[in-house]
Scaffold this motif. Sequence first.
Motif, short mmCIF file in Angstrom:
data_model
loop_
_atom_site.label_atom_id
_atom_site.label_comp_id
_atom_site.label_asym_id
_atom_site.label_seq_id
_atom_site.Cartn_x
_atom_site.Cartn_y
_atom_site.Cartn_z
N GLU A 35 0.85 -1.19 0.00
CA GLU A 35 0.00 0.00 0.00
C GLU A 35 0.89 1.24 0.00
O GLU A 35 1.78 1.35 0.83
N LEU A 36 0.64 2.13 -0.93
CA LEU A 36 1.33 3.41 -0.98
C LEU A 36 0.51 4.42 -0.19
O LEU A 36 -0.69 4.59 -0.45
N LEU A 37 1.13 5.08 0.79
CA LEU A 37 0.43 5.98 1.70
C LEU A 37 0.93 7.41 1.55
O LEU A 37 2.09 7.64 1.20
N ASP A 38 0.05 8.37 1.86
CA ASP A 38 0.50 9.76 1.92
C ASP A 38 0.86 10.08 3.38
O ASP A 38 0.87 9.20 4.25
N LYS A 39 1.17 11.32 3.67
CA LYS A 39 1.64 11.70 5.01
C LYS A 39 0.58 11.54 6.08
O LYS A 39 0.89 11.52 7.28
N ASN A 40 -0.70 11.42 5.67
CA ASN A 40 -1.79 11.19 6.62
C ASN A 40 -2.18 9.72 6.68
O ASN A 40 -3.22 9.38 7.27
N GLU A 41 -1.37 8.86 6.09
CA GLU A 41 -1.60 7.42 6.02
C GLU A 41 -2.85 7.05 5.22
O GLU A 41 -3.42 5.97 5.38
N LYS A 42 -3.26 7.94 4.35
CA LYS A 42 -4.33 7.60 3.41
C LYS A 42 -3.75 6.73 2.31
O LYS A 42 -2.67 7.02 1.78
N VAL A 43 -4.45 5.67 1.96
CA VAL A 43 -3.97 4.75 0.94
C VAL A 43 -4.16 5.38 -0.45
O VAL A 43 -5.28 5.71 -0.84
N ILE A 44 -3.04 5.54 -1.17
CA ILE A 44 -3.08 6.13 -2.51
C ILE A 44 -3.20 5.04 -3.58
O ILE A 44 -3.98 5.16 -4.52
N ARG A 45 -2.42 3.98 -3.44
CA ARG A 45 -2.45 2.85 -4.38
C ARG A 45 -2.33 1.55 -3.58
O ARG A 45 -1.69 1.50 -2.54
N THR A 46 -2.90 0.48 -4.11
CA THR A 46 -2.77 -0.86 -3.54
C THR A 46 -2.46 -1.82 -4.66
O THR A 46 -3.21 -1.90 -5.65
#
Length: 530
Positions: free
Chosen positions: A429-440
């Motif tokens: 899982e690719l995450l942003d700085k808020n740990e929102k999943v960008i890609r899986t």
Amino acid sequence: IVKAYGRKVAVELADSLEPNTTYIIDFSDAIVDNNEKNKLLDYYFSFSTGGDIDSLMIGGTLIDAHTLNPVSGVLVGIHSNLNDSAFQKLPFERISKTNDKGEFWIKGVKKGAYKVFALGDLNSNYMADQPIEPLAFLDSIVVPDVTFAEHLDTIWKDSTTIDTIVKRQHPNFTASNLLLRYFEPDFVRQYLVKSERLEPYKLSFYFNAPLDTLPVLQPLNFKLDHNYLLQQSAHRDTLTYWFTDTLISQIDTLSYALTYLKTDSTNQLSAQTDTLNTVARRKVDVSDKSTGRSSRSKDNDAKKKIEFLPIKTNSSTNFDVYNSFILTFDKPTKYDVSKPIVVELKVDSLWQKMDIKLHPDDSLGLQYSLQYNWQPEKMYRLKVDSAAFLALDGLHTNTYESTFKIRSLESYATLFIMMDKLSGGEILELLDKNEKVIRTVKATKETVFQYLNPGDYYVRLFVDENGNNKWDTGNYAAKKQAESVYYCPFKFTLRAFWEVEENWDYKALPLLKQKPEELIKSSTNKKKNK
């Protein structure tokens, strides 16, 4: 009963004490001086009603199984009864509570074998008797012990002169580095939240949990037959019946019996039948008496005003090269194939028609997509004829046109994650700085994340044990831990037109040292009523 008297703290024991038992009064950091608010950290008082004081300890850290964040304020307890049911039927024998780092120490433990648990104790009875209580458990049995190590201690006469060097011993508790992974059980009480008719042809039911079995709708003052379209939300917790028969839409109040599964007092699903009456919300004509306008004038305005079915799109002047062009509607539609969607590519100053087909994304006509390998930095134009889409309430679309430009490849970054040791079930899982999943994506020896916007990213991995492509929580009844989660221990700062490559062995570091420090947030145990 605990009271403070000046410089003293008095503890009155109102309960009777058992013989030959070690007791701990654990103040943790509750004692603070009045003046400077300095805390007396980790202070406890131990005593025994017998001839010996049990002095072994069991310690460790509690983390959230999905985010690896430390969890504070949670009970951690032990059982010498090694039966699996003891955790659910008997209160803990000894307890501790996690601090803001998720750390715990269970004190006053006697020699023996124990099972260790953590519990979000919703009803304060020190046992896991509620199916919604979050928990953690160790798969192995813990046998605490202690060893002593010798170290040298220096006593100084003053700041420069040594008086004496003495040998001292300090204890090392063998069960002091336990790691518990805390999870919420996959249990939610199921019930009907509400029903409503926002439109005469639309009947919706909202449930608080996903449905495994569809409800049965039994009409009482109308005939349903097959004159409807059924829409289910992504999580199957909302059902919407779209009526295609205008006779149903004309009824002000629909009466019906709805049979569905509801969680009863024993936390089991049982059939529940509700007889409901749902009134349609209809548009109210606003009177123009205050304007003094004649009815003929209002009639002329009504004739001039034509209402069209609105089209929503993801059109943008900075359109991503990997995106599909999406058309969405707020009600079911039918597409008239005799009025094809036209997509054109701008070549120099001329528009060139492209061969791109429209695909329905669902069976109700709520969303359609145009999928194509768009050319970077090129301009495209979408044209829709009037009445190309017809809704079940009779509204149709007006003519529609949208121009969008594809982003250049130089504006993106690319990340390569190289992994040699894979079992086959790993998902990245690719995450942003808020740990929102960008890609899986499913992990491979060379996993590529393409077309990324410049910025900071993090990578998380979970082992998909059951192959359903999502992270699953644990189940104590089945003795199943939550699926394992790992973090790449640093962030990736990506810039436009960059390619970054990283080799990662996700088991190389201990779990407590994996998550990047800037992402760690201490999560407090919160009591929830699901």
